[in-house]
Design a protein around this motif. Structure first.
Motif, PDB file in Angstrom:
ATOM      1  N   GLY A   1       2.303  18.027  -0.637  1.00 15.17           N
ATOM      2  CA  GLY A   1       1.266  17.236  -1.264  1.00 15.17           C
ATOM      3  C   GLY A   1      -0.041  17.870  -0.881  1.00 15.17           C
ATOM      4  N   SER A   2      -0.922  17.031  -1.318  1.00 13.77           N
ATOM      5  CA  SER A   2      -2.457  17.391  -0.781  1.00 13.77           C
ATOM      6  C   SER A   2      -3.177  16.279   0.104  1.00 13.77           C
ATOM      7  CB  SER A   2      -3.578  17.252  -1.943  1.00 13.77           C
ATOM      8  OG  SER A   2      -2.941  18.652  -2.766  1.00 13.77           O
TER       9      SER A   2
ATOM     10  N   ARG B   1      -8.464  20.699  -6.696  1.00 18.79           N
ATOM     11  CA  ARG B   1      -7.209  20.525  -6.370  1.00 18.79           C
ATOM     12  C   ARG B   1      -7.151  21.802  -5.125  1.00 18.79           C
ATOM     13  NH1 ARG B   1      -3.088  21.270 -11.096  1.00 18.79           N
ATOM     14  NH2 ARG B   1      -1.820  20.355  -9.163  1.00 18.79           N
ATOM     15  N   PHE B   2      -6.153  21.182  -4.165  1.00 22.21           N
ATOM     16  CA  PHE B   2      -6.051  22.063  -3.020  1.00 22.21           C
ATOM     17  C   PHE B   2      -4.706  21.964  -2.243  1.00 22.21           C
ATOM     18  CE2 PHE B   2      -7.212  17.850  -1.492  1.00 22.21           C
ATOM     19  CZ  PHE B   2      -6.667  17.926  -0.259  1.00 22.21           C
ATOM     20  N   ASN B   3      -4.305  22.865  -1.771  1.00 27.54           N
ATOM     21  CA  ASN B   3      -2.933  23.014  -0.887  1.00 27.54           C
ATOM     22  C   ASN B   3      -3.500  23.030   0.555  1.00 27.54           C
ATOM     23  OD1 ASN B   3      -3.181  25.523  -0.691  1.00 27.54           O
ATOM     24  ND2 ASN B   3      -1.144  25.915  -1.743  1.00 27.54           N
ATOM     25  N   ILE B   4      -2.789  22.755   1.562  1.00 27.30           N
ATOM     26  CA  ILE B   4      -2.905  22.954   3.066  1.00 27.30           C
ATOM     27  C   ILE B   4      -1.807  23.898   3.611  1.00 27.30           C
ATOM     28  CG2 ILE B   4      -3.523  22.000   5.150  1.00 27.30           C
ATOM     29  CD1 ILE B   4      -4.514  19.466   3.690  1.00 27.30           C
ATOM     30  N   LYS B   5      -1.992  24.706   4.397  1.00 25.50           N
ATOM     31  CA  LYS B   5      -1.237  25.507   5.186  1.00 25.50           C
ATOM     32  C   LYS B   5      -1.506  25.566   6.584  1.00 25.50           C
ATOM     33  CE  LYS B   5       0.269  28.561   1.561  1.00 25.50           C
ATOM     34  NZ  LYS B   5       0.406  30.325   1.207  1.00 25.50           N
ATOM     35  N   ILE B   6      -0.313  25.573   7.427  1.00 21.81           N
ATOM     36  CA  ILE B   6      -0.578  25.638   8.801  1.00 21.81           C
ATOM     37  C   ILE B   6       0.288  26.945   9.329  1.00 21.81           C
ATOM     38  CG2 ILE B   6      -0.343  24.817  11.251  1.00 21.81           C
ATOM     39  CD1 ILE B   6      -0.772  21.855  10.245  1.00 21.81           C
TER      40      ILE B   6
ATOM     41  N   LYS C   1      -6.379  26.073   0.244  1.00 19.95           N
ATOM     42  CA  LYS C   1      -6.892  26.912  -1.168  1.00 19.95           C
ATOM     43  C   LYS C   1      -7.264  25.898  -1.920  1.00 19.95           C
ATOM     44  CE  LYS C   1      -4.594  30.832  -2.235  1.00 19.95           C
ATOM     45  NZ  LYS C   1      -3.718  31.845  -2.815  1.00 19.95           N
ATOM     46  N   VAL C   2      -8.593  26.047  -2.620  1.00 18.11           N
ATOM     47  CA  VAL C   2      -9.134  25.227  -3.683  1.00 18.11           C
ATOM     48  C   VAL C   2      -9.341  25.885  -4.879  1.00 18.11           C
ATOM     49  CG1 VAL C   2     -10.978  23.405  -3.905  1.00 18.11           C
ATOM     50  CG2 VAL C   2      -9.989  24.044  -1.561  1.00 18.11           C
ATOM     51  N   PHE C   3      -8.899  25.070  -5.825  1.00 18.03           N
ATOM     52  CA  PHE C   3      -9.197  25.440  -7.660  1.00 18.03           C
ATOM     53  C   PHE C   3     -10.053  24.356  -8.057  1.00 18.03           C
ATOM     54  CE2 PHE C   3      -8.332  24.551 -11.927  1.00 18.03           C
ATOM     55  CZ  PHE C   3      -8.672  25.585 -12.381  1.00 18.03           C
TER      56      PHE C   3
ATOM     57  N   VAL D   1     -13.327  30.337  -9.419  1.00 20.19           N
ATOM     58  CA  VAL D   1     -12.655  29.204  -9.448  1.00 20.19           C
ATOM     59  C   VAL D   1     -11.731  28.947  -8.431  1.00 20.19           C
ATOM     60  CG1 VAL D   1     -13.564  29.081 -11.680  1.00 20.19           C
ATOM     61  CG2 VAL D   1     -11.160  29.988 -11.349  1.00 20.19           C
ATOM     62  N   LEU D   2     -11.239  29.719  -7.837  1.00 20.04           N
ATOM     63  CA  LEU D   2     -10.006  29.746  -6.813  1.00 20.04           C
ATOM     64  C   LEU D   2     -10.233  30.301  -5.213  1.00 20.04           C
ATOM     65  CD1 LEU D   2      -7.147  28.659  -6.277  1.00 20.04           C
ATOM     66  CD2 LEU D   2      -6.462  31.004  -6.897  1.00 20.04           C
ATOM     67  N   VAL D   3     -10.560  29.704  -4.337  1.00 14.27           N
ATOM     68  CA  VAL D   3     -10.846  30.287  -3.338  1.00 14.27           C
ATOM     69  C   VAL D   3     -10.070  29.790  -2.044  1.00 14.27           C
ATOM     70  CG1 VAL D   3     -13.108  30.780  -3.908  1.00 14.27           C
ATOM     71  CG2 VAL D   3     -12.740  28.732  -2.581  1.00 14.27           C
TER      72      VAL D   3
END
Length: 753
Positions: free
Chosen positions: A126-127, A114-119, A143-145, A91-93
């Motif tokens: 936010g998303s 739902r997701f977040n983004i990292k650089i 990362k996505v749930f 469920v979370l990858v």
């Protein structure tokens, strides 16, 4: 329902109710249009170079989709779930890839969940759906749930795209110390992502469904009680649509692969009920789920009428790339019906049959893989099926709970690699192979043999007098082949220690197999060893598998053919499932004339009974409605079963004579054999192109199109053959060869043996 009631109308429906019905009708029309368009990505091709695609954790989409498909099964309106453990997706990858950009780049982000983004490890606020990647070397991470659907992402820019080169994990093991510093070293294991040609941000994987198209019944029969019987002319699969309904009440539908089944309201395997509690006028509706049928009996109460009914045929749009025709019109018909049978059972996955189970059984799927390589060469369906069958760790039972089905799963991975050359799949799935093999190795008896333990179903085949107790030679043989598969896949995965160990285990078990089960007096393998006491029964199963898998030297091959395969005193096989292997063993032994006769009698026998697809089992002695009975139920037998389509494989591999001799057709063999036919011709597909073959008693023609590998044409001829395209070399008396180069046609003149 009689003819007059079909045309009657009710005119006193309230205006408010009419408005509701019109709204519902619009919804149904919209759904129908959506269904007819379908949402099936390109089935055989991979993601095109430079194209973005949706990505996910490998295998998770197959597991999620299989859960949806396999839990649609009903028996007479009751939900019937599978018999084995079902897993779910992670469920979370976390996804990431490193990029080096010459200039800043605007990138679009889409995600399922739902997701977040990292650089470079720094989270963005936010998303955002659009980001700017700076120039230089950077890592993009997401990362996505998603609890309900598979976490997936779609990343699209000029150079920054989601594709097969991304890495993914279900546990990134990130930690932060007391000073706030993030870990720069962890034990995270990253995998290559999974994907399947969802190549648009709007084409979300969770919204996938098969395509449909409208089909009309070919015959309508009014029955004495007022119901109607529709005949669609052949076995089919999909939704039934009722048109222009007037009145209220309960519509009941009884499905049948045979006329007898559809007319048997108490015993038909599947049925539907549609309740119309309020009076309607001019209303259309469709069944909520798909069914397999040729015939449908529709029963309506007094006061309710239906103008017409048709169906939406549901299908996977795989492309038929293979072909076969010959001088025998019955064999041609057999190939065509086998083609249709496999088409019907090729859905989101390769399933066993479309009426009853509609599940993914490993033994059935293994045969479908082989037939697929000579008909569709559809790699994604094979991969999805392998992933769905294997599921997740820990391993708590055999695949489908059946010992031999675990072994077929291993063998399916080996064959997939040999036909496609897809080493990436092997490396990705290899850890799951190791844990399943560890489970098998942990269940050996004191002699090192696999033996059925509590919780194991030892299947082999549906057959009378076939004991399943003790150590069975058939299971040990498949176990040997599975260990060989492990050694091959270990080498592909650079596990050299594992490769050596699996090879050692395979060799040891092969020696034990011959020591314990080979009976020199019977010239065959005996069936069982119970508590150290060898049984005396000889069945065909172990013997034919030993021959076709290459475990017998030439002397033992002749013994097995004479004393088992051609011996009518040895119990006959009645299922197409094991006839597949019996006839393949005869082909491997060069007995194609026998196989031609058997195909005409067995599969031709089903056609003579009116079959429009091939059955789960065929007994020529069964007559009337009794021929449809199985599992203690009058219509329990599947009349459209994937394992019934085996002539596709036999005619492609042994008559046209085409097979890879190294992974992915880098090298291959063409050895056409007539098998008593006057002429044969056809096409065998591969990942890169096609091989076209023609053969009669005087001429052989071979052409490869698009294949980059080099082939060898093997010719059996009474006299030295001639050609102007290549060099003929003698192998031994009566046997010659010609090298086949890419995209060239070779015509050889010879005299058939």
């Amino acid at each position: 329902m009689n003819q007059s009631s079909l045309t009657c109308r009710y005119s006193n429906v309230a205006k408010a109710l009419k408005a509701v019905i019109l709204t519902l009708l619009m919804i149904m029309l919209w759904q129908s249009a959506l269904f007819s368009q379908g949402n099936f990505p390109g089935s055989t091709a991979g993601v095109r170079a430079g194209e973005a695609t949706w990505i996910w954790y490998p295998g998770d989409y197959a597991i999620w989709l299989a859960n949806k498909m396999q839990n649609r099964r009903t028996e007479r309106g009751s939900f019937l779930p599978v018999f084995w453990k079902m897993d779910s997706h992670y469920v979370l990858v976390e996804f990431h890839k490193d990029f080096e950009l010459k200039a800043p780049e605007r990138v679009r982000i889409a995600a399922e969940g739902r997701f977040n983004i990292k650089i470079d490890g720094k989270a963005l606020t936010g998303s955002p759906e659009n980001i700017v990647m700076p120039s230089g070397k950077h890592r993009l991470s997401l990362k996505v749930f998603n609890q309900a659907n598979v976490p997936a992402v779609f990343v699209s820019g000029d150079d920054v795209k989601s594709d097969s080169s991304w890495k993914v994990t279900f546990e990134d093991k990130e930690w932060i110390d007391a000073s706030g510093k993030a870990s720069d070293k962890s034990g995270t294991i990253y995998q290559s992502v999974g994907y399947w040609n969802f190549n648009s941000a709007l084409q979300k994987p969770s919204q996938f469904h098969l395509r449909t198209k409208q089909k009309q019944a070919v015959k309508k029969e009014f029955l004495p009680d007022g119901s109607i019987l529709l005949d669609f002319g052949q076995e089919t699969f999909g939704y039934v649509r009722l048109k222009n309904i007037t009145g209220k009440g309960v519509v009941r539908m009884y499905y049948g692969e045979s006329r007898e089944e559809a007319l048997s309201r108490d015993s038909c395997e599947t049925l539907d009920t549609i309740m119309l509690q309020h009076a309607v006028s001019g209303f259309d509706t469709m069944t909520a789920s798909t069914k397999a049928f040729r015939y449908v009996q529709i029963s309506t109460p007094k006061g309710l009428s239906i103008d017409d009914a048709d169906m939406l045929y549901e299908y996977a749009p795989v492309t038929t790339r293979g072909s076969f025709s010959c001088s025998d019109t019955l064999i041609n018909k057999i190939w065509q019906v086998a083609n249709y049978t496999l088409h019907l059972n090729t859905r989101e996955f390769f399933i066993d049959g479309i009426k009853r189970d509609r599940w993914i059984w490993s033994g059935d799927a293994y045969q479908s893989y082989l037939m697929n390589y000579y008909l569709f060469f559809d790699q994604p369906t094979v991969k999805r099926t392998l992933y769905a069958l294997r599921g997740k760790d820990p391993v708590t039972s055999h695949i489908n709970t059946i010992m031999d089905y675990s072994f077929y799963w291993f063998m399916g991975v080996k064959d997939y690699f040999e036909y496609t050359g897809d080493s990436a799949l092997v490396r990705t799935i290899y850890p799951k192979m190791v844990t399943l093999m560890d489970y098998c190795l942990s269940r050996r008896n004191k002699d090192g043999f696999m033996e059925g333990l509590p919780g194991d179903w030892v299947f082999i085949d549906w057959a009378d007098h076939l004991t399943k107790q003790g150590a069975l030679s058939f299971e040990q043989l498949l176990f040997c082949q599975s260990l060989k598969t492990m050694a091959i896949c270990a080498r592909v995965s650079n596990d050299l220690k594992g490769a050596a160990e699996y090879s050692k285990l395979s060799n040891e078990l092969t020696r034990k197999l011959f020591d314990v089960f080979w009976d020199q007096n019977r010239h065959a393998f005996i069936h069982s060893d119970i508590g150290g006491r060898s049984g005396e029964q000889v069945f065909r199963y172990t013997n034919m598998f030993a021959l076709l898998l290459g475990y017998l030297d030439s002397a033992k091959q002749k013994e097995v053919v004479s004393h088992v395969l051609l011996n009518k005193q040895v119990q006959a096989i009645h299922t197409p499932y094991m006839r597949f292997y019996e006839l393949e063993a005869l082909c491997a032994a060069g007995k194609l004339n026998v196989v031609t006769g058997e195909m005409r009698n067995y599969w031709g026998g089903m056609l003579a009974r009116g079959a429009t697809s091939f059955w789960e089992q065929y007994d020529p002695a069964a007559k009337g409605a009794a021929q449809y009975a199985m599992y203690g139920r009058p219509f329990g037998k599947s009349l459209c079963h994937a394992w019934g389509a085996s002539p596709i494989y036999l005619l492609g591999k042994y008559y046209l004579g085409v097979k890879p001799t190294s992974p992915g057709y880098q090298t291959y063999e063409v050895r056409p054999q007539l098998g008593g036919l006057k002429w044969i011709k056809g096409t065998v597909p591969s990942a890169d192109g096609d091989i076209q073959v023609y053969c009669d008693a005087k001429k052989i023609s071979v052409k490869s199109s698009g294949i980059i590998g080099v082939g060898t044409l093997i010719i059996q001829s009474k006299t030295p053959p001639t050609t102007v395209q290549g060099t003929i070399r003698k192998i031994q008396d009566g046997l010659y060869k010609v090298e086949i180069l890419p995209d060239q046609q070779y015509v050889v003149n010879y005299v058939a043996m």
